[in-house]
Design a protein around this motif. Structure first.
Motif, short mmCIF file in Angstrom:
data_model
loop_
_atom_site.label_atom_id
_atom_site.label_comp_id
_atom_site.label_asym_id
_atom_site.label_seq_id
_atom_site.Cartn_x
_atom_site.Cartn_y
_atom_site.Cartn_z
N GLY A 261 0.83 -1.22 0.00
CA GLY A 261 0.00 0.00 0.00
C GLY A 261 0.86 1.25 0.00
N PRO A 262 0.25 2.40 0.25
CA PRO A 262 0.98 3.66 0.21
C PRO A 262 1.98 3.77 1.36
CG PRO A 262 -1.22 4.01 1.08
CD PRO A 262 -1.17 2.58 0.62
N LEU A 264 2.47 6.19 3.45
CA LEU A 264 1.81 6.75 4.63
C LEU A 264 0.32 6.44 4.50
CD1 LEU A 264 3.69 10.19 4.73
CD2 LEU A 264 3.95 8.30 6.37
N PRO A 265 -0.38 6.25 5.62
CA PRO A 265 -1.77 5.79 5.52
C PRO A 265 -2.68 6.71 4.69
CG PRO A 265 -1.02 5.74 7.81
CD PRO A 265 0.08 6.36 7.01
N ALA A 266 -2.45 8.02 4.77
CA ALA A 266 -3.37 8.94 4.08
C ALA A 266 -2.76 9.62 2.86
CB ALA A 266 -3.88 9.99 5.06
N ILE A 267 -1.45 9.42 2.65
CA ILE A 267 -0.79 10.14 1.54
C ILE A 267 -0.14 9.16 0.57
CG2 ILE A 267 0.81 11.99 0.91
CD1 ILE A 267 0.75 13.02 3.75
N ALA A 268 -0.53 9.29 -0.69
CA ALA A 268 0.11 8.53 -1.76
C ALA A 268 1.16 9.41 -2.42
CB ALA A 268 -0.92 8.10 -2.80
N THR A 269 2.22 8.78 -2.92
CA THR A 269 3.27 9.52 -3.61
C THR A 269 3.63 8.78 -4.89
OG1 THR A 269 4.89 8.41 -2.23
CG2 THR A 269 4.30 10.65 -1.59
N PHE A 270 4.00 9.56 -5.89
CA PHE A 270 4.26 9.01 -7.22
C PHE A 270 5.48 9.70 -7.81
CE2 PHE A 270 -0.22 9.30 -6.24
CZ PHE A 270 -0.69 8.01 -6.49
N ILE A 271 6.09 9.02 -8.78
CA ILE A 271 7.13 9.69 -9.56
C ILE A 271 6.93 9.29 -11.01
CG2 ILE A 271 8.96 7.94 -9.24
CD1 ILE A 271 10.69 10.70 -8.65
#
Ligand code: 1HN
Length: 356
Positions: A261-262, A264-271
């Motif tokens: 999963g992500p 952090l529980p509430a924050i997704a990050t992408f590149i």
């Protein structure tokens, strides 16, 4: 004529003196009629207060350095310029759920150890030897590194190196405050004692192996740092070995290796890599998103706004506005949003690509 299958809930009943008088009386009983506010409470489509906006690093860097002459990291606790969305001025929001800022640590400075309920991420912009310490382990920061500080982990920063160290902070503090669940405290020591050596978390949890007795006590990733050297290499590999997505170019999602999963529980990050001359298709998504240009230059159309960006610029795209990216040279964008929270609630939506 039959009614359309769906219709928006945006019709308001007519007002009348009798109705208005009744509404006034209701207020005295701390009550109010739903039919007067239904369309605001349940909009047919997202109505973001946030507006598309770009913070040029060329403009922000001198301001950040100027702040460095006015206040020390120690006096400020954290020397940060908050990036405020013009649509939500005065509220420290960059998106409806997220806070973002640009932090400066000057050579020889450190920022005291504390911990708090909101989770944080750092996206490193400038660093020659700056560090952040999380839970007893120091991580040296290099430009493009993505580093997490999970909820309630002690963290402090320092710059024993030469030039200024700057990064973008993103925190889920508005979510925490909305829930009245905010707690924060200092560590008894200004610089927390180091209990593990630099690289420990990445060796334990970042090599496709876990210690056999590892128990996942928390939802956040046990790996603190996602180094840019590695993410850039992967983008290049993917570009050579897989087709481009029409909207995103090559886009990777950072994961918590313990859960998939992500981070952090509430924050997704992408590149994502937008190769030279990429002309991305328009798409939209319900998670208002913060972007930071890591390399290269290009422009992003968001609704009717065109934002021209280059290396180190930060910009945001509000919920559900059509977004399309174009790059001139090879460009890399880092991004962050509250997508995991929306997915947990089962409300996240995406249209990619948008029908022409
Ligand atoms: C914080 O702890 C940091 O640790 C940065 O660097 C920004 C903004 C609000 C609340 C806490 C940091 C912050 C913050």
């Amino acid at each position: 004529m039959s009614k359309p299958a769906t219709s928006a809930l945006d019709k308001k009943p007519a007002r009348s003196p009798e109705r208005d008088a009744f509404y006034q009386r209701l207020l005295r009983s701390n009550a109010t009629p739903l039919w007067e506010v239904l369309s605001e409470l349940v909009p047919a489509l997202p109505k973001p207060r946030c507006v598309p906006h770009l913070w040029a690093y060329d403009e922000m860097r001198p301001l950040l350095l100027e702040s460095g002459e006015l206040i020390t990291a120690q006096e400020a606790e954290r020397r940060v310029l908050i990036l405020e969305n013009p649509g939500m001025a005065g509220s420290s929001h960059i998106t409806p759920s997220l806070y973002a800022g640009l932090q400066l640590v000057l050579p020889g400075e450190s920022a005291a150890t504390h911990r708090h309920a909101p989770a944080a991420l750092r996206f490193v912009i400038e660093s020659q030897g700056g560090y952040t310490a999380v839970d007893g382990e120091r991580t040296t920061m290099y430009p493009g590194d993505f580093i997490v500080t999970p909820s309630m982990t002690y963290h402090d920063h320092g710059n024993p190196g030469e030039g200024p160290v700057t990064w973008m902070d993103v925190l889920d503090l508005h979510l925490v405050n909305f829930l009245d669940a905010g707690f924060a405290e200092h560590h008894p020591q200004e610089t927390q004692p180091l209990t593990r050596r630099d690289g420990d978390a990445s060796a334990r949890y970042g090599a496709n192996m876990f210690p056999v007795d590892y128990k996942s006590g928390r939802r956040a990733t046990p790996v603190f740092s996602y180094p840019y050297t590695r993410s850039r290499e992967i983008l290049e590999h993917m570009h050579k070995n897989s087709p481009l997505d029409a909207c995103h170019g090559i886009k990777m999602r950072f994961v918590n290796p313990a859960t998939g999963g992500p981070p952090l529980p509430a924050i997704a990050t992408f590149i994502q890599l937008l190769p030279r001359g990429f002309k991305g298709a328009a798409h939209r998504f319900s998670d208002s998103t913060i972007f930071c240009a890591v390399e290269g230059a290009g422009h992003t159309r968001i609704g009717d706004t065109t934002l021209r960006w280059k290396q180190h610029d930060i910009f945001m795209a509000p919920s559900w506005m059509p977004v399309s990216h174009e790059s001139t040279g090879d460009a890399v964008l880092f991004s962050a949003s509250d997508r995991p929270l929306q997915q947990f609630l089962g409300i996240w939506r995406e249209q990619a690509p948008l029908p022409a």
